[in-house]
Each structure stands twice: as C-alpha cells, then as structure tokens.
Motif scaffolding. Structure first.
Motif, PDB file in Angstrom:
ATOM      1  N   PRO A 171       0.955  -1.285  -0.027  1.00 27.17           N
ATOM      2  CA  PRO A 171       0.215  -0.090  -0.071  1.00 27.17           C
ATOM      3  C   PRO A 171       1.115   1.402  -0.192  1.00 27.17           C
ATOM      4  O   PRO A 171       0.291   1.938  -0.048  1.00 27.17           O
ATOM      5  CB  PRO A 171      -0.547   0.116   1.602  1.00 27.17           C
ATOM      6  CG  PRO A 171       0.502  -0.603   2.791  1.00 27.17           C
ATOM      7  CD  PRO A 171       0.607  -1.962   1.200  1.00 27.17           C
ATOM      8  N   HIS A 172       1.995   1.110   0.011  1.00 31.65           N
ATOM      9  CA  HIS A 172       3.064   2.125   0.381  1.00 31.65           C
ATOM     10  C   HIS A 172       2.482   3.354   1.499  1.00 31.65           C
ATOM     11  O   HIS A 172       2.735   4.417   0.701  1.00 31.65           O
ATOM     12  CB  HIS A 172       3.160   2.735  -1.173  1.00 31.65           C
ATOM     13  CG  HIS A 172       4.224   2.072  -2.420  1.00 31.65           C
ATOM     14  ND1 HIS A 172       5.007   1.497  -2.245  1.00 31.65           N
ATOM     15  CD2 HIS A 172       3.536   1.243  -2.918  1.00 31.65           C
ATOM     16  CE1 HIS A 172       5.554   0.961  -3.484  1.00 31.65           C
ATOM     17  NE2 HIS A 172       4.034   0.590  -3.923  1.00 31.65           N
ATOM     18  N   GLY A 173       2.501   2.553   2.559  1.00 30.58           N
ATOM     19  CA  GLY A 173       1.844   3.901   2.868  1.00 30.58           C
ATOM     20  C   GLY A 173       0.709   4.376   3.314  1.00 30.58           C
ATOM     21  O   GLY A 173       0.222   5.404   4.100  1.00 30.58           O
ATOM     22  N   LEU A 174      -0.165   3.666   2.591  1.00 29.23           N
ATOM     23  CA  LEU A 174      -1.301   4.228   2.432  1.00 29.23           C
ATOM     24  C   LEU A 174      -2.355   3.556   3.240  1.00 29.23           C
ATOM     25  O   LEU A 174      -2.427   2.485   3.135  1.00 29.23           O
ATOM     26  CB  LEU A 174      -1.467   5.229   1.228  1.00 29.23           C
ATOM     27  CG  LEU A 174      -1.235   5.771   0.159  1.00 29.23           C
ATOM     28  CD1 LEU A 174      -1.492   5.696  -1.195  1.00 29.23           C
ATOM     29  CD2 LEU A 174      -1.068   7.134   0.550  1.00 29.23           C
ATOM     30  N   GLU A 175      -3.696   3.809   3.238  1.00 26.10           N
ATOM     31  CA  GLU A 175      -4.659   3.277   4.231  1.00 26.10           C
ATOM     32  C   GLU A 175      -5.688   2.877   2.597  1.00 26.10           C
ATOM     33  O   GLU A 175      -6.202   3.638   1.969  1.00 26.10           O
ATOM     34  CB  GLU A 175      -5.882   3.867   4.832  1.00 26.10           C
ATOM     35  CG  GLU A 175      -4.752   3.751   6.287  1.00 26.10           C
ATOM     36  CD  GLU A 175      -6.116   3.904   7.320  1.00 26.10           C
ATOM     37  OE1 GLU A 175      -7.300   4.559   7.101  1.00 26.10           O
ATOM     38  OE2 GLU A 175      -4.923   3.675   8.714  1.00 26.10           O
ATOM     39  N   ILE A 176      -5.664   0.979   2.132  1.00 28.90           N
ATOM     40  CA  ILE A 176      -6.536   1.296   0.704  1.00 28.90           C
ATOM     41  C   ILE A 176      -7.446  -0.078   0.610  1.00 28.90           C
ATOM     42  O   ILE A 176      -7.264  -0.915   1.888  1.00 28.90           O
ATOM     43  CB  ILE A 176      -5.637   1.261  -0.783  1.00 28.90           C
ATOM     44  CG1 ILE A 176      -4.828   0.171   0.099  1.00 28.90           C
ATOM     45  CG2 ILE A 176      -4.727   2.547  -0.986  1.00 28.90           C
ATOM     46  CD1 ILE A 176      -4.251  -0.773  -1.326  1.00 28.90           C
ATOM     47  N   ASP A 177      -8.357   0.193   0.058  1.00 32.09           N
ATOM     48  CA  ASP A 177      -9.081  -0.943   0.367  1.00 32.09           C
ATOM     49  C   ASP A 177      -8.807  -1.325  -1.540  1.00 32.09           C
ATOM     50  O   ASP A 177      -8.277  -0.759  -2.220  1.00 32.09           O
ATOM     51  CB  ASP A 177     -11.313  -0.476  -0.373  1.00 32.09           C
ATOM     52  CG  ASP A 177     -11.947  -0.170   0.379  1.00 32.09           C
ATOM     53  OD1 ASP A 177     -11.384  -0.763   2.092  1.00 32.09           O
ATOM     54  OD2 ASP A 177     -12.782   0.613   0.933  1.00 32.09           O
ATOM     55  N   CYS A 178      -9.094  -3.259  -1.058  1.00 30.74           N
ATOM     56  CA  CYS A 178      -8.181  -3.677  -2.454  1.00 30.74           C
ATOM     57  C   CYS A 178      -8.712  -4.611  -3.268  1.00 30.74           C
ATOM     58  O   CYS A 178      -9.114  -5.943  -1.860  1.00 30.74           O
ATOM     59  CB  CYS A 178      -7.083  -4.162  -2.228  1.00 30.74           C
ATOM     60  SG  CYS A 178      -5.419  -5.026  -3.327  1.00 30.74           S
ATOM     61  N   VAL A 179     -10.005  -3.980  -4.389  1.00 28.77           N
ATOM     62  CA  VAL A 179     -10.163  -5.678  -4.599  1.00 28.77           C
ATOM     63  C   VAL A 179      -9.262  -6.878  -5.721  1.00 28.77           C
ATOM     64  O   VAL A 179      -8.835  -6.484  -6.677  1.00 28.77           O
ATOM     65  CB  VAL A 179     -11.401  -5.720  -5.761  1.00 28.77           C
ATOM     66  CG1 VAL A 179     -11.904  -6.499  -6.603  1.00 28.77           C
ATOM     67  CG2 VAL A 179     -11.807  -4.048  -4.924  1.00 28.77           C
ATOM     68  N   VAL A 180      -9.248  -7.813  -4.878  1.00 29.14           N
ATOM     69  CA  VAL A 180      -8.397  -9.130  -5.887  1.00 29.14           C
ATOM     70  C   VAL A 180      -9.159  -9.800  -6.705  1.00 29.14           C
ATOM     71  O   VAL A 180     -10.683 -10.079  -6.397  1.00 29.14           O
ATOM     72  CB  VAL A 180      -8.144 -10.135  -4.351  1.00 29.14           C
ATOM     73  CG1 VAL A 180      -7.288 -11.314  -4.789  1.00 29.14           C
ATOM     74  CG2 VAL A 180      -7.369  -9.238  -3.529  1.00 29.14           C
ATOM     75  N   GLU A 181      -8.210  -9.436  -8.002  1.00 32.45           N
ATOM     76  CA  GLU A 181      -9.581  -9.729  -9.623  1.00 32.45           C
ATOM     77  C   GLU A 181      -8.510 -11.893  -9.032  1.00 32.45           C
ATOM     78  O   GLU A 181      -6.789 -10.777 -10.526  1.00 32.45           O
ATOM     79  CB  GLU A 181      -8.807  -8.344 -10.183  1.00 32.45           C
ATOM     80  CG  GLU A 181      -9.865  -7.358  -9.958  1.00 32.45           C
ATOM     81  CD  GLU A 181      -9.723  -6.971 -11.073  1.00 32.45           C
ATOM     82  OE1 GLU A 181     -10.717  -5.982 -11.329  1.00 32.45           O
ATOM     83  OE2 GLU A 181      -8.586  -6.409 -11.974  1.00 32.45           O
ATOM     84  N   ALA A 182      -9.219 -12.260  -8.865  1.00 35.71           N
ATOM     85  CA  ALA A 182      -8.631 -13.475  -9.182  1.00 35.71           C
ATOM     86  C   ALA A 182      -9.784 -14.449  -9.707  1.00 35.71           C
ATOM     87  O   ALA A 182     -10.421 -14.200  -8.891  1.00 35.71           O
ATOM     88  CB  ALA A 182      -8.019 -13.922  -7.961  1.00 35.71           C
ATOM     89  N   LYS A 183      -9.015 -15.764 -10.500  1.00 35.40           N
ATOM     90  CA  LYS A 183     -10.130 -16.462 -10.471  1.00 35.40           C
ATOM     91  C   LYS A 183     -10.899 -17.492  -9.322  1.00 35.40           C
ATOM     92  O   LYS A 183     -11.821 -17.637  -9.521  1.00 35.40           O
ATOM     93  CB  LYS A 183      -9.488 -17.765 -11.671  1.00 35.40           C
ATOM     94  CG  LYS A 183      -9.221 -17.096 -13.222  1.00 35.40           C
ATOM     95  CD  LYS A 183      -9.793 -16.234 -14.177  1.00 35.40           C
ATOM     96  CE  LYS A 183      -9.401 -15.817 -14.991  1.00 35.40           C
ATOM     97  NZ  LYS A 183     -10.419 -15.056 -15.939  1.00 35.40           N
TER      98      LYS A 183
END
Length: 338
Positions: free
Chosen positions: A274-286
């Motif tokens: 996240p390089h120091g950020l607070e983020i939401d992350c959608v994992v796009e995997a099958k």
C-alpha cells in the motif's frame, strides 16, 4: 489495518447455485420476455443478499457486485418487472446487510462502456448502462459518492489520445448526477491507452477519482513508479473515502499458462504494497474469495477451488462449460450491438 481486501462477483465457497448469478442470451429474452427476466433478477438479488451475509460472517468489507444482476435491463424499466416489489425489497435488504457489516459495495460495468467513442450510439448505450447501475445502487440505498463506486475504463484512444480524453470529459456531462458522483476511472493494461498520469488529467477536469490497478500499471506506467502512481491516484479521492485499488497477477508468469501476459491468474502471491496508504483492494483472481483468503492467511485453497471448478466432478464441469458458452454468446451479442 492499512489494507482491506475484497473480491468480485462470484463466491466459490457458496458454490454455483448459491454463489453464482443467472443470465440469458438475447434470444431467450425475446422468447420468454419480462416474466423470465423478472424471475432471474429476483433470484440474483436473493443470491446477492446471501453473498453479502457470507461476507459479513467472514469479516469481508469490500465486495464488487456483478453487473448481471438484472439481465437485459437495457430493454425495460425496472417498474415493468412483475416481481419488482419483491426485487426492490431485496435490494433494500442487501443495503441493510451491507450497512450492518460496514461493507463497501461497488460496480465495474463491462468494457463496452466507452465514453471516448466517436460513435454516438456507443456513447448513448454507455450512458444508458451507467444509468441502470446508478438506479440499482439507489435501490440498494448506497451512498451517492465514490464510497459506492461505479468504476469504468476511459475506453479506446483511437490513435488520438488527447482528443479521446477531451471527448470523454464532454460525454461525462451526459451521465446522470447519481452516476457522476460515483464514477471512477481505472488505468489500462495497454501502453497506447491510459496511465494514471492520463487519468489524473481527466480528474483535474471532471473531479472523477482514479482506481489504481497494480497489474495494469506494469504495462502502462506513464513513466511513474508503482509508489508514485498509487499516490497520484490516491490524491484524487475525496477526504474520508478510502482509495480503491485492484490487484491481480499474470496467469502466464504465475501459472505458466499459454495466455496473454495481462490475463489474470487463479490465485495471487503478493505482497500487495500500500506504500504507506490506507486503501481498499479488490483481488481480481479467478478463484475469487479463495484467492484473497489464501493471500492473507497463507492457507492453500487450490484443492477446494479445483473441486468447485469441476476437475474432480463431471457434473460440475458440465455446468461450468455451459455457463462459459452462455457468457461467450452474451459477449458476442453485446459486441455486435456496440
């Protein structure tokens, strides 16, 4: 926790019936009409509620909904559906369930949504499709902000990137207000398309926020490092709303499959920085939720994923095959319409 992970659309754990959504090709809609579309939509909304509840039970706060909740919604108004009262109640229930789990819901309409197109009918179809997504979010009761994002790509560059970006900004004014406030744009995986640097220019003109895709950045970096591109994208988000990102890995590199380098793998290894950020992350995997569960826990989920895909069950394999054929036919019809 700096990063909240989530997944998109299908739920492998719940299986094809309780974790999948039903669609139909145009011919079926022409034959069976609104009654069938209404029944499928109601079933899909019930599935959506089940997935959101599963997410709550398992502490998942980021989930991207399928754009196929209402098959062929472009051909009718929701109020025309015979089951609309029950469907509307289902949408409201989905919203209540999401709120109870502090769950962030979003949409990612398909690649045919192209506001850069020089063809009027393509732009008109895009505006109509985005309107439908906005109406569903309103019915669910989601925020009229990028906390409930409707994320799209700019579309083709048509060999004239700056002119195409101008056209996107003009056409942006044609979308309804409840879409404008939710709309986000995502960097591309083709070098001749749009990097975060390009999208930042669009943000400066329209105010739209930029979704950073880690995998796409490898193919279209705009001259920025991953860290700098992520921070530039994050700077476009309003205060109080976590920037959303996408994470995937190459099926060719990770799994040795004979596919394009941009194709998504079944699982991902990370790490997601996240390089120091607070983020939401959608994992796009099958492997959907199984992929990010494996990512954050380190517990191998591949055997269960293989079972769900049907590699050990001929009947499930047949269901998956038919589903792929139906989706391929649907994509072909949409390409023809575009």
């Amino acid at each position: 926790m700096a990063t909240r992970f989530g997944y998109a659309c299908l739920n492998m754990t719940l299986g094809p019936k309780r974790g999948g959504f039903r669609s139909m090709i145009k011919r079926t809609f022409a034959e069976k009409g609104l009654q069938h579309a209404s029944r499928l939509t109601l079933e899909n909304v019930e599935t959506l509620c089940g997935i959101i509840q599963w997410n709550n039970t398992n502490g998942i706060q980021v989930y991207r909904m399928t754009s196929d909740l209402a098959p062929w919604a472009s051909e009718y108004e929701f109020e025309q559906l015979p089951d609309w009262p029950a469907i509307r109640a289902g949408f409201e229930q989905a919203g209540k369930l999401a709120a109870a789990g502090d769950q962030r819901l979003s949409f990612h309409p398909g690649q045919f949504n192209c506001l850069t197109s020089p063809r009027e009918h393509v732009v008109a179809n895009c505006v109509r499709d985005l309107r439908i997504h906005g109406e569903i979010m309103d019915a669910i009761g989601l925020p009229n902000t990028t906390a409930a994002k409707i994320n799209i790509h700019l579309g083709g560059a048509f060999g004239q990137k700056e002119e195409s970006m101008d056209r996107w900004c003009r056409n942006f004014e044609r979308v309804p207000e409840n879409v404008k406030r939710r709309l986000t744009v995502e960097n591309d995986d083709k070098a001749n398309c749009y990097s975060v640097v390009d999208l930042h220019k669009v943000h400066q003109r329209t105010g739209v926020s930029v979704v950073f895709d880690y995998h796409h950045h490898k193919f279209c970096d705009g001259g920025l490092s991953e860290r700098d591109a992520l921070h530039l994208a994050a700077s476009t988000w309003p205060a109080g709303i976590r920037p959303c990102t996408h994470y995937s890995e190459s099926a060719r590199e990770r799994e040795g499959r004979a596919v394009a380098a941009t194709a998504h793998s079944n699982f991902v290894d990370g790490p997601v920085d996240p390089h120091g950020l607070e983020i939401d992350c959608v994992v796009e995997a099958k492997a959907k939720e199984l992929a990010f569960i494996q990512l954050i826990t380190g517990v191998n989920q591949s055997a269960f994923y293989d079972e769900q895909r049907g590699t050990t069950d001929e009947k499930i394999n047949e269901v998956v095959r038919k589903d792929k054929e139906k989706k391929a036919a649907l994509r072909a019809e949409k390409r023809k319409a575009a």
